[in-house]
Design a protein around this motif. Structure first.
Motif, short mmCIF file in Angstrom:
data_model
loop_
_atom_site.label_atom_id
_atom_site.label_comp_id
_atom_site.label_asym_id
_atom_site.label_seq_id
_atom_site.Cartn_x
_atom_site.Cartn_y
_atom_site.Cartn_z
N PRO A 165 23.37 -17.28 -4.60
CA PRO A 165 23.67 -16.77 -3.25
C PRO A 165 24.88 -17.46 -2.65
O PRO A 165 25.21 -18.61 -3.00
N MET A 166 25.52 -16.80 -1.73
CA MET A 166 26.76 -17.30 -1.14
C MET A 166 26.59 -18.66 -0.47
O MET A 166 27.55 -19.43 -0.40
N ASP A 167 25.40 -18.98 0.02
CA ASP A 167 25.22 -20.28 0.67
C ASP A 167 25.11 -21.42 -0.33
O ASP A 167 25.00 -22.58 0.05
N GLY A 168 25.19 -21.10 -1.63
CA GLY A 168 25.22 -22.13 -2.66
C GLY A 168 26.55 -22.24 -3.36
O GLY A 168 26.71 -23.05 -4.28
N LEU A 169 27.54 -21.46 -2.91
CA LEU A 169 28.86 -21.44 -3.55
C LEU A 169 29.91 -22.11 -2.69
O LEU A 169 29.80 -22.13 -1.46
N PRO A 170 30.97 -22.64 -3.32
CA PRO A 170 32.12 -23.10 -2.54
C PRO A 170 32.86 -21.90 -1.98
O PRO A 170 33.19 -20.97 -2.72
N ILE A 171 33.09 -21.87 -0.68
CA ILE A 171 33.74 -20.73 -0.04
C ILE A 171 35.18 -21.11 0.29
O ILE A 171 35.42 -21.98 1.12
N ASP A 172 36.10 -20.48 -0.41
CA ASP A 172 37.52 -20.72 -0.18
C ASP A 172 38.08 -19.59 0.68
O ASP A 172 37.80 -18.42 0.44
N ASP A 173 38.89 -19.93 1.66
CA ASP A 173 39.40 -18.93 2.60
C ASP A 173 40.31 -17.90 1.95
O ASP A 173 40.50 -16.80 2.50
N SER A 174 40.88 -18.23 0.81
CA SER A 174 41.86 -17.34 0.19
C SER A 174 41.31 -16.57 -1.01
O SER A 174 41.88 -15.55 -1.41
N ALA A 175 40.24 -17.04 -1.60
CA ALA A 175 39.63 -16.33 -2.72
C ALA A 175 38.87 -15.11 -2.21
O ALA A 175 38.50 -15.04 -1.04
N HIS A 176 38.66 -14.14 -3.08
CA HIS A 176 37.92 -12.93 -2.71
C HIS A 176 36.52 -13.00 -3.31
O HIS A 176 36.34 -13.33 -4.48
N TYR A 177 35.52 -12.65 -2.51
CA TYR A 177 34.13 -12.63 -2.94
C TYR A 177 33.60 -11.20 -2.80
O TYR A 177 33.53 -10.66 -1.70
N PHE A 178 33.24 -10.61 -3.94
CA PHE A 178 32.68 -9.26 -3.96
C PHE A 178 31.18 -9.37 -4.23
O PHE A 178 30.77 -9.75 -5.34
N CYS A 179 30.37 -9.06 -3.22
CA CYS A 179 28.92 -9.21 -3.31
C CYS A 179 28.30 -7.83 -3.50
O CYS A 179 28.48 -6.95 -2.65
N VAL A 180 27.58 -7.64 -4.59
CA VAL A 180 27.05 -6.33 -4.94
C VAL A 180 25.53 -6.35 -4.89
O VAL A 180 24.90 -7.27 -5.42
N PHE A 181 24.96 -5.31 -4.28
CA PHE A 181 23.51 -5.23 -4.12
C PHE A 181 22.99 -3.89 -4.60
O PHE A 181 23.74 -2.92 -4.77
N ARG A 182 21.67 -3.85 -4.78
CA ARG A 182 20.99 -2.65 -5.28
C ARG A 182 19.59 -2.64 -4.68
O ARG A 182 19.07 -3.70 -4.27
N HIS A 183 18.97 -1.48 -4.62
CA HIS A 183 17.58 -1.43 -4.16
C HIS A 183 16.78 -2.49 -4.90
O HIS A 183 16.78 -2.53 -6.13
N PRO A 184 16.11 -3.40 -4.20
CA PRO A 184 15.41 -4.50 -4.88
C PRO A 184 14.43 -4.04 -5.95
O PRO A 184 14.29 -4.69 -6.99
N LEU A 185 13.74 -2.93 -5.73
CA LEU A 185 12.78 -2.47 -6.73
C LEU A 185 13.49 -1.91 -7.96
O LEU A 185 13.02 -2.09 -9.09
N ASP A 186 14.62 -1.24 -7.78
CA ASP A 186 15.40 -0.80 -8.94
C ASP A 186 15.91 -2.00 -9.73
O ASP A 186 15.89 -2.00 -10.96
N ALA A 187 16.40 -3.01 -9.01
CA ALA A 187 16.88 -4.23 -9.68
C ALA A 187 15.74 -4.88 -10.47
O ALA A 187 15.93 -5.34 -11.60
N HIS A 188 14.56 -4.91 -9.89
CA HIS A 188 13.40 -5.52 -10.55
C HIS A 188 13.05 -4.79 -11.84
O HIS A 188 12.87 -5.42 -12.89
#
Length: 298
Positions: free
Chosen positions: A93-116
């Motif tokens: 999760p993003m709160d466990g990553l180093p967050i750089d102001d210039s890097a790009h972070y693409f966060c992708v999600f899916r219906h939790p039950l489909d992911a499961h």
């Protein structure tokens, strides 16, 4: 630097990111497992190269930093030696990553039950046996769903991807969504409008290609093409790591869970989602921009 949460499981360790010097133009794909990670990485690889025939080699060229199967010294040295624009993958999760102001972070999600349900099949295609007691092959008592619903967001449970961990991923990304370099994507939206996803990602990365080139890149990233060339597009494809590279691309559809759960299981899922998320957040996490299952892949 803001303190980061620790996500330490049998497979992953978020502290490994301490060894990575983030560059201003890095692209980091951040997702829970089986939510479109490989798809987004492929889109990024295609846009960076402009070549629909590019050999993505995601596990080497766009490595999963968190995974403990590779020595971090070797991974860090390989990433640091890259002279091209880099992209990396994380299931932290993003709160466990180093967050750089210039890097790009693409966060992708899916219906939790489909992911499961996709994750269940994925584990059967891997040689790793760490989660057999979470995902028993013969499961008449519903142990798998129960642990999906009861598991915590951290610790050992992290890598078994319980619902709490997916929700943590979404909450951590949403908390940063007002930043210009953090963008949330949804699997259902990518399915409905793959070309629109390409255009959006290209704009965020500052990349331009001719219309004809974009046509060929979009075609290369369709589910049917990626599945047909699974040895090229699957993570570690052609290396014999998975039992079947083709099986990695199971169906590419949504609604895998419909008819697979009891009323009590659905009620428990609903209760946990409603307790953690607002109605709008829940609607987006499950269905993307449409906020409903209308128009999602069958």
């Amino acid at each position: 630097m803001t303190a980061r949460n620790l996500y330490l499981g049998p497979l992953t360790d978020s502290r490994r990111w301490d060894r990575i010097a983030i560059r201003p133009d890095d692209v980091i794909v951040v997702t829970p497992p089986k939510c479109g990670t490989t798809w987004m990485q492929t889109i990024v690889a295609l846009l960076l190269s402009g070549d629909p025939q590019v050999d993505t080699e995601l596990s080497i060229k766009m490595p999963w930093i968190d995974i403990r199967l590779r020595e971090i010294d070797d991974v860090a040295a390989r990433v640091e030696a890259m002279t091209h624009r880099r992209s990396m993958k994380s299931h932290t999760p993003m709160d466990g990553l180093p967050i750089d102001d210039s890097a790009h972070y693409f966060c992708v999600f899916r219906h939790p039950l489909d992911a499961h349900f996709s994750f269940r099949k994925h584990l059967r295609n891997l040689p790793l046996r760490w989660f057999d007691h979470w995902f028993p092959e013969d499961d008449p008592d519903g142990v798998t769903v129960r642990r999906f619903l009861d598991g915590g967001a951290e610790g050992f449970d992290t890598d078994a991807m319980p619902l709490a961990h997916i929700i943590r991923h979404y909450q951590a990304a949403s908390a940063l969504a007002d930043r210009s370099n953090v963008t949330l994507f949804h699997y259902a939206d990518m399915t409905r409008d793959l070309r629109g996803t390409f255009v959006k990602v290209a704009k965020l990365m500052g990349i331009k290609h001719s219309p004809d080139t974009m046509d060929s890149l979009v075609q290369a990233a369709t589910f049917d093409n990626m599945r047909a060339h699974a040895d090229r597009f699957a993570p570690a494809g052609g290396k014999g790591f998975m039992k079947s590279d083709t099986a990695f691309f199971d169906s590419g559809t949504s609604g895998k869970w419909v008819g697979q759960l009891t009323d009590a299981e659905i009620a428990a899922y609903d209760q946990q989602m409603d307790a953690a998320l607002s109605p709008d957040d829940r609607a987006w996490l499950e269905y993307g921009a449409s906020g409903s299952d209308a128009g999602s892949a069958a």
